[in-house]
Scaffold this motif. Structure first.
Motif, PDB file in Angstrom:
ATOM      1  N   SER A 181     -18.476 -34.834  60.276  1.00 35.29           N
ATOM      2  CA  SER A 181     -17.407 -35.702  60.774  1.00 35.29           C
ATOM      3  C   SER A 181     -16.296 -35.829  59.728  1.00 35.29           C
ATOM      4  O   SER A 181     -15.123 -35.950  60.082  1.00 35.29           O
ATOM      5  N   VAL A 182     -16.674 -35.760  58.438  1.00 37.67           N
ATOM      6  CA  VAL A 182     -15.629 -35.801  57.409  1.00 37.67           C
ATOM      7  C   VAL A 182     -14.750 -34.550  57.532  1.00 37.67           C
ATOM      8  O   VAL A 182     -13.521 -34.621  57.463  1.00 37.67           O
ATOM      9  N   ALA A 183     -15.398 -33.404  57.745  1.00 33.19           N
ATOM     10  CA  ALA A 183     -14.633 -32.145  57.859  1.00 33.19           C
ATOM     11  C   ALA A 183     -13.671 -32.215  59.040  1.00 33.19           C
ATOM     12  O   ALA A 183     -12.497 -31.879  58.920  1.00 33.19           O
ATOM     13  N   ILE A 184     -14.195 -32.701  60.181  1.00 34.09           N
ATOM     14  CA  ILE A 184     -13.323 -32.772  61.359  1.00 34.09           C
ATOM     15  C   ILE A 184     -12.164 -33.729  61.123  1.00 34.09           C
ATOM     16  O   ILE A 184     -11.011 -33.435  61.440  1.00 34.09           O
ATOM     17  N   THR A 185     -12.475 -34.884  60.513  1.00 32.43           N
ATOM     18  CA  THR A 185     -11.398 -35.837  60.222  1.00 32.43           C
ATOM     19  C   THR A 185     -10.339 -35.207  59.320  1.00 32.43           C
ATOM     20  O   THR A 185      -9.135 -35.423  59.504  1.00 32.43           O
ATOM     21  N   THR A 186     -10.806 -34.418  58.338  1.00 28.29           N
ATOM     22  CA  THR A 186      -9.853 -33.756  57.447  1.00 28.29           C
ATOM     23  C   THR A 186      -8.886 -32.897  58.241  1.00 28.29           C
ATOM     24  O   THR A 186      -7.675 -32.898  57.991  1.00 28.29           O
ATOM     25  N   PHE A 187      -9.423 -32.172  59.222  1.00 28.97           N
ATOM     26  CA  PHE A 187      -8.548 -31.278  59.988  1.00 28.97           C
ATOM     27  C   PHE A 187      -7.652 -32.024  60.961  1.00 28.97           C
ATOM     28  O   PHE A 187      -6.532 -31.595  61.228  1.00 28.97           O
ATOM     29  N   VAL A 188      -8.146 -33.174  61.457  1.00 32.83           N
ATOM     30  CA  VAL A 188      -7.271 -34.003  62.292  1.00 32.83           C
ATOM     31  C   VAL A 188      -6.115 -34.511  61.448  1.00 32.83           C
ATOM     32  O   VAL A 188      -4.937 -34.405  61.816  1.00 32.83           O
ATOM     33  N   LEU A 189      -6.460 -35.033  60.262  1.00 32.06           N
ATOM     34  CA  LEU A 189      -5.441 -35.564  59.361  1.00 32.06           C
ATOM     35  C   LEU A 189      -4.449 -34.460  58.968  1.00 32.06           C
ATOM     36  O   LEU A 189      -3.229 -34.663  58.999  1.00 32.06           O
ATOM     37  N   GLY A 190      -4.998 -33.280  58.616  1.00 29.46           N
ATOM     38  CA  GLY A 190      -4.145 -32.151  58.248  1.00 29.46           C
ATOM     39  C   GLY A 190      -3.224 -31.764  59.390  1.00 29.46           C
ATOM     40  O   GLY A 190      -2.034 -31.517  59.186  1.00 29.46           O
ATOM     41  N   GLY A 191      -3.777 -31.728  60.618  1.00 26.72           N
ATOM     42  CA  GLY A 191      -2.965 -31.382  61.787  1.00 26.72           C
ATOM     43  C   GLY A 191      -1.831 -32.381  61.987  1.00 26.72           C
ATOM     44  O   GLY A 191      -0.688 -31.999  62.232  1.00 26.72           O
ATOM     45  N   LEU A 192      -2.128 -33.670  61.827  1.00 27.81           N
ATOM     46  CA  LEU A 192      -1.092 -34.703  61.975  1.00 27.81           C
ATOM     47  C   LEU A 192       0.010 -34.500  60.942  1.00 27.81           C
ATOM     48  O   LEU A 192       1.202 -34.545  61.241  1.00 27.81           O
ATOM     49  N   LEU A 193      -0.426 -34.261  59.704  1.00 28.63           N
ATOM     50  CA  LEU A 193       0.512 -34.053  58.605  1.00 28.63           C
ATOM     51  C   LEU A 193       1.419 -32.859  58.888  1.00 28.63           C
ATOM     52  O   LEU A 193       2.631 -32.907  58.721  1.00 28.63           O
ATOM     53  N   LEU A 194       0.800 -31.772  59.368  1.00 28.35           N
ATOM     54  CA  LEU A 194       1.570 -30.555  59.627  1.00 28.35           C
ATOM     55  C   LEU A 194       2.495 -30.723  60.832  1.00 28.35           C
ATOM     56  O   LEU A 194       3.558 -30.103  60.894  1.00 28.35           O
ATOM     57  N   SER A 195       2.109 -31.597  61.790  1.00 26.24           N
ATOM     58  CA  SER A 195       3.024 -31.828  62.916  1.00 26.24           C
ATOM     59  C   SER A 195       4.286 -32.525  62.418  1.00 26.24           C
ATOM     60  O   SER A 195       5.387 -32.251  62.897  1.00 26.24           O
ATOM     61  N   VAL A 196       4.124 -33.410  61.425  1.00 26.67           N
ATOM     62  CA  VAL A 196       5.315 -34.040  60.841  1.00 26.67           C
ATOM     63  C   VAL A 196       6.155 -32.988  60.118  1.00 26.67           C
ATOM     64  O   VAL A 196       7.386 -32.956  60.236  1.00 26.67           O
ATOM     65  N   ALA A 197       5.469 -32.082  59.372  1.00 30.09           N
ATOM     66  CA  ALA A 197       6.191 -31.002  58.706  1.00 30.09           C
ATOM     67  C   ALA A 197       6.965 -30.191  59.740  1.00 30.09           C
ATOM     68  O   ALA A 197       8.119 -29.822  59.518  1.00 30.09           O
ATOM     69  N   GLY A 198       6.339 -29.929  60.892  1.00 23.51           N
ATOM     70  CA  GLY A 198       6.995 -29.176  61.960  1.00 23.51           C
ATOM     71  C   GLY A 198       8.238 -29.888  62.462  1.00 23.51           C
ATOM     72  O   GLY A 198       9.286 -29.270  62.675  1.00 23.51           O
ATOM     73  N   PHE A 199       8.131 -31.200  62.622  1.00 25.89           N
ATOM     74  CA  PHE A 199       9.295 -31.994  63.050  1.00 25.89           C
ATOM     75  C   PHE A 199      10.430 -31.857  62.026  1.00 25.89           C
ATOM     76  O   PHE A 199      11.596 -31.641  62.377  1.00 25.89           O
ATOM     77  N   LEU A 200      10.069 -31.954  60.741  1.00 25.39           N
ATOM     78  CA  LEU A 200      11.099 -31.883  59.702  1.00 25.39           C
ATOM     79  C   LEU A 200      11.753 -30.509  59.668  1.00 25.39           C
ATOM     80  O   LEU A 200      12.964 -30.396  59.506  1.00 25.39           O
ATOM     81  N   ILE A 201      10.946 -29.447  59.837  1.00 25.93           N
ATOM     82  CA  ILE A 201      11.501 -28.087  59.836  1.00 25.93           C
ATOM     83  C   ILE A 201      12.525 -27.968  60.963  1.00 25.93           C
ATOM     84  O   ILE A 201      13.647 -27.504  60.764  1.00 25.93           O
TER      85      ILE A 201
END
Lengths: 405, 311
Positions: B205-225
């Motif tokens: 569950s920690v691994a999955i949470t990491t990827f959820v968090l990473g995905g959220l972070l990268l979606s913000v990066a996508g918005f900024l790009i």
């Protein structure tokens, strides 16, 4: 999880990856409508970027090329049915190589027309030469592609980058009177040969070179360069690259408040993609030239545009679509000149000696296979559209180009 | 040449570097997060970010045709839009973990490297094939109004939004890592996986949470790009992937704070090499040479910990 399943997973992923990357795959859209009838079939090849960043230019060219042969097949002027085999070169030499190898080994191929990108053409020329299949280049404009060594197998219906830059320089440096120029281009062979060709013209017209910057063609961020350009205060920026980069430069120029500097370039930026990339409101006042003559001004041109429209293709006519159409006309005329059996060997000879009438007037080749018809005309972006210069509000004086004194 | 003061050359370049740095940083933090917790380099991080940009554009197109943008007040549909992109990116993050990382848990770390590169190609080409005219450059909708604070071009709403969003997102990540139970579990796992498992932390569950968090972070990066460049193409992800990865390496691959320093450093090198006469052609090369120098001279990165292998 066991090892076997692991390797299967990985293999599947990789397989999907390579499948999607599209190496020289045949394009479905290229198969002619109607299908073969009882006439004997000869085949012609088409290569161009059908995927990747230049896909819209390549697909439009493919459509124009195929349309010419559809019209020929319907008219029944030839005792043959001509089938078009369209292949993707992905703008890349390696994809182009596998595409041309597929074509030269296809039974019944008598001629090929190819390429919008000079590196792709450079890769396929030796293969066409060693297989004795004539290649009519429709859109790659690198100077060295047509030469005495490549003649008569390699011919080209479009002007070279040098020919285009000569016309552009005359417009911008002489007719419009710009003097202080900053050059931004990409580091591809296209960008570099543009930079070189335009610089030669600048010397001829005694224009001042304020600075040069070359960037990799994947670059998105031109802001640092543009801040520097702003300090150097040129009247105009020559962009030696293609649509995506040109559009990014123009929209970032607007962001940086560089409203008093003209952006201009040769036909690489003269497309719908440029306007999309820059944003319609930002693109206003960009100056470019297109090879050929304005199709809306001639009778054959209007017919061509109407026919293209009627086919309901998903991409609009591009800057080089008239050239791919004329490459088809050259091949068709050479087929007629064969008078009887059509073979690749006979086609080499007939194409080199062709006098074909197409959209751009009469096409003939000189002693190195280069078209003797280097016509180009100027366009400017007005209200989100490329408008022929003479018809624009800029020519009548109702609007003024940025930086024009 | 006026060097200092409002609208001057140096300040303008400084701003260019900070903006570029914000984008690199967010992607780099994604890389560090994945590497820190799971010891894998997720090479498709850049593609996940660009997938975020395209999700926003796609959702915007749907919203517009459905009349939602006209019906709802702007902040509401903007939040909905971000929400859609964030959910899609988080889902793609989880998919990345399940398809390309978990199957190779027990194999060499080269495996996830390869499989995420392959997944990156799949993501890129899927966008190209299925987004309407996906292979052409796409114009990002103007979500941030044009205009600026006090009429200073450098303080445009867009620039200020990008800096604020980056800052807030990073702050949120730090608080999550520091204060929340799950964040602590992630840190524990980053330090010692086996011990974390023995201490009763649910690794999956920690691994999955990491990827959820990473995905959220990268979606913000996508918005900024999208917001910063205004134009994106389906294959831009590989560029941000390489830049983000390099930034993470410079900062210390497993250290999230180092990723910020690395991202900013890489952006500053690129911008300030670009402003030398004719320097733009060398900007990327110099930046990558700097990465190589760091890898040789300080392989653990600026803030990374020295790992001592006992033989």
């Amino acid at each position: 999880m066991n090892r076997k399943r692991l390797s299967v997973c990985l293999a599947a992923l990789l397989a999907v990856g390579t499948l999607f990357s599209g190496c020289g795959k045949e394009d479905d859209g290229g198969t002619p409508v109607g299908g073969a009838d009882d006439r004997p079939v000869v085949k012609v090849g088409f290569m161009g970027p059908l995927t990747g960043g230049n896909a819209s230019e390549g697909s439009a060219a493919r459509n124009g090329f195929t349309m010419a042969f559809d019209q020929l097949n319907e008219s029944g002027e030839l005792p043959y049915y001509v089938e078009v085999v369209a292949m993707d070169d992905g703008s890349k030499p390696e994809t182009a190589t596998s595409a041309v190898q597929r074509l030269v080994t296809t039974d019944g191929i008598v001629a090929i027309s190819g390429h919008w990108n000079s590196p792709a053409a450079t890769a396929t020329i030796p293969i066409c030469k060693s297989n004795n299949i004539p290649l009519v280049i429709w859109g790659a404009i690198g100077e060295s592609l047509t030469s005495a060594e490549n003649y008569p197998i390699i011919t080209r219906v479009c002007p070279t980058d040098r020919q285009e830059n000569v016309t552009l320089a005359k417009y911008v440096l002489e007719d419009l009177g710009y003097k202080n120029i900053y050059i931004i281009s990409d580091t591809t062979s296209y960008g570099q040969s543009n930079t070189q060709a335009f610089q030669e013209q600048m010397k001829k017209y005694d224009a001042n070179l304020i600075g040069i910057d070359e960037v990799p063609d994947t670059q998105n961020d031109f802001r640092a360069i543009l801040s520097k350009v702003k300090q150097a205060k040129p009247d105009a920026i020559f962009f030696g690259g293609v649509s995506m980069g040109g559009g990014l430069v123009k929209s970032q120029m607007v962001d940086a408040g560089m409203d008093d500097i003209l952006l201009f370039g040769i036909s690489g930026i003269c497309s719908e993609d440029y306007i999309i990339a820059a944003g319609a409101e930002n693109a206003e006042g960009t100056f470019s030239i297109k090879p050929g003559t304005d199709p809306t001004k001639t009778e054959v041109g209007q017919k061509f545009l109407a026919d293209y429209e009627a086919k309901n293709y998903s991409v609009p006519v591009g800057a080089f679509t008239p050239y791919s159409y004329d490459a088809a006309q050259v091949i068709i005329q050479a087929m007629k000149d064969c008078e009887g059996e059509i073979t690749a060997e006979k086609m080499i000879e007939k194409i080199a000696a062709v006098k074909a009438n197409g959209l751009l007037g009469e096409t003939q080749f000189d002693e190195i296979g280069q078209t003797t018809n280097p016509a180009s005309y100027a366009l400017v972006v007005q209200d989100g559209k490329w408008v022929p210069w003479e018809d624009s509000l800029y020519a009548t004086g109702e609007r003024t180009l940025p930086g024009r004194k | 040449m006026e060097l200092l003061g409002n609208g001057s050359f140096l300040i303008e370049q400084l701003m260019n570097a900070i903006m570029l740095g914000c984008i690199y940083t967010l992607v780099a933090v994604g890389f560090s997060l994945f590497f820190g917790v799971l010891d894998v380099v997720v090479f498709c991080s850049g593609d996940i970010a660009v997938f975020g940009t395209f999700s926003l554009m796609g959702a915007y197109m749907i919203f517009e045709t459905a009349g939602l943008t006209a019906m709802l007040p702007t902040p509401v549909w903007m939040m909905l839009l971000m929400g859609v992109a964030a959910i899609l990116c988080a889902a793609l993050g989880v998919f990345t973990y399940l398809s390309s990382i978990r199957p190779f848990e027990k194999s060499s770390s080269l495996m996830p490297l390869l499989s995420t590169i392959a997944l990156g190609v799949v993501i890129r080409e899927t966008i190209g094939l299925f987004f309407p005219l996906g292979r052409n450059p796409q114009r990002f909708p103007r979500l941030i109004p044009s205009g600026s604070f006090g009429g200073h071009a450098l303080l445009s709403y867009r620039n200020v939004t990008i800096i604020c969003v980056t800052f807030l997102v990073l702050l949120a990540v730090f608080f999550f890592l520091r204060k929340s139970k799950m964040g602590n579990a992630m840190q524990a796992m980053a330090q010692n996986k086996r011990l974390a498992a023995i201490a009763g932390i649910n690794i999956r569950s920690v691994a999955i949470t990491t990827f959820v968090l990473g995905g959220l972070l990268l979606s913000v990066a996508g918005f900024l790009i999208g917001a910063y460049y205004g134009t994106v193409r389906f294959d831009n992800g590989s560029l941000y992937g390489i830049k983000g990865f390099s930034a993470a390496v410079v900062g210390g691959l497993s250290n999230v704070y180092g990723a910020i320093i690395g991202g900013m450093l890489l952006a500053f090198i690129e911008v300030f090499v670009s402003i030398l006469p004719g320097g733009a052609a060398y900007a990327s090369a110099v930046a990558f040479i700097a990465v190589v120098i760091f890898m040789v001279a300080k392989p653990e990165g600026i803030l990374g910990e020295k790992t001592v292998e006992k033989v």
